[in-house]
Design a protein around this motif. Structure first.
Motif, PDB file in Angstrom:
ATOM      1  N   HIS A  50       0.855  -1.179   0.000  1.00 24.79           N
ATOM      2  CA  HIS A  50       0.000   0.000   0.000  1.00 24.79           C
ATOM      3  C   HIS A  50       0.898   1.237   0.000  1.00 24.79           C
ATOM      4  O   HIS A  50       2.117   1.142   0.139  1.00 24.79           O
ATOM      5  N   LYS A  68      -4.058   1.137  -3.477  1.00 26.99           N
ATOM      6  CA  LYS A  68      -3.589   1.127  -4.864  1.00 26.99           C
ATOM      7  C   LYS A  68      -2.719   2.324  -5.204  1.00 26.99           C
ATOM      8  O   LYS A  68      -2.264   2.445  -6.336  1.00 26.99           O
ATOM      9  N   ARG A  78      -9.516   6.557  -5.610  1.00 25.64           N
ATOM     10  CA  ARG A  78      -8.738   5.654  -4.769  1.00 25.64           C
ATOM     11  C   ARG A  78      -9.317   5.624  -3.343  1.00 25.64           C
ATOM     12  O   ARG A  78      -9.562   6.680  -2.749  1.00 25.64           O
ATOM     13  N   ASN A 174      -0.095   5.299 -13.577  1.00 22.71           N
ATOM     14  CA  ASN A 174      -0.036   4.218 -12.597  1.00 22.71           C
ATOM     15  C   ASN A 174       1.172   4.417 -11.685  1.00 22.71           C
ATOM     16  O   ASN A 174       2.312   4.454 -12.166  1.00 22.71           O
ATOM     17  N   GLU A 176       2.718   2.415  -9.856  1.00 22.94           N
ATOM     18  CA  GLU A 176       3.631   1.278  -9.884  1.00 22.94           C
ATOM     19  C   GLU A 176       4.640   1.361 -11.032  1.00 22.94           C
ATOM     20  O   GLU A 176       5.625   0.628 -11.061  1.00 22.94           O
TER      21      GLU A 176
END
Length: 202
Positions: A50, A68, A78, A174, A176
């Motif tokens: 997280h 996320k 989110r 994103n 990530e």
């Protein structure tokens, strides 16, 4: 003041941790600083990955767990779960929290910078459950909103974190795709490899 209040807004933070085991700071409530308050987002691999989203308000870091991660995509909402306030010296914390302790796992400083309230009084807006903020970070920028779902609670409140459709918005963005720390340049895996005190970070 934020929701944990009482005489010591960091009481819950300290009660959850054994500082003989963890390198996390014990901290103290700091006076308001001049200039814009700071924000930090930490990528935290605990029982689940997280992102910890923290805003400097009234001498502490008001904190949310965002499963996320924050995004610049204005079409995406989110979930952000309100957690205990953290001390200001958590701002640059990066390392490994021992397994078995509260929040055990590895942490990197994913983003940091300053922020401004869109409505004036951040403490009032936090209590009201409706924060509008302009972020000026290395990864995050533009206008965000944090809105509480339901009534205030002494337990883990659910909020929504959204990015406004402004000039800083990027559809499909994103977090990530940008895993490295803005403090050290390390990934979470590299922090684990270097131990609880990564080289060059003191």
């Amino acid at each position: 003041m934020s929701k944990d209040q009482g005489k010591d807004p960091l009481r819950r933070y300290r009660e959850k941790r054994d500082f003989t085991l963890t390198a996390e700071p014990q901290g103290s409530v700091a006076p308001s600083a001049s200039g814009d308050p700071r924000f930090v987002v930490q990528r935290h691999r605990a029982s689940r990955l997280h992102y910890d989203f923290r805003l400097e308000i009234d001498g502490v870091l008001a904190s949310w767990s965002v499963p996320k991660g924050p995004t610049l995509d204005p079409s995406t909402r989110r979930l952000a779960v309100r957690v205990e306030d953290h001390p200001l010296d958590y701002f640059d914390f990066e390392g490994v929290i021992p397994t078995g302790g509260y929040g055990g796992g590895d942490v990197v400083v994913w983003d940091w910078g300053t922020w401004r309230s869109g409505h004036g009084d951040p403490a009032h807006d936090l209590a009201a459950g409706d924060l509008h903020l302009d972020l000026h970070g290395e990864k995050l920028g533009g206008r965000f909103a944090l809105v509480r779902r339901g009534k205030p609670s002494s337990t883990r409140e659910q909020w929504l974190l959204v990015h406004k459709d402004d000039d800083a918005a990027v559809r499909g963005w994103n977090p990530e795709d940008y895993p490295r720390s803005v403090r050290s340049g390390l990934t979470n895996d590299e922090v684990v490899e270097r131990g609880t005190r990564p080289a060059g970070l003191g």
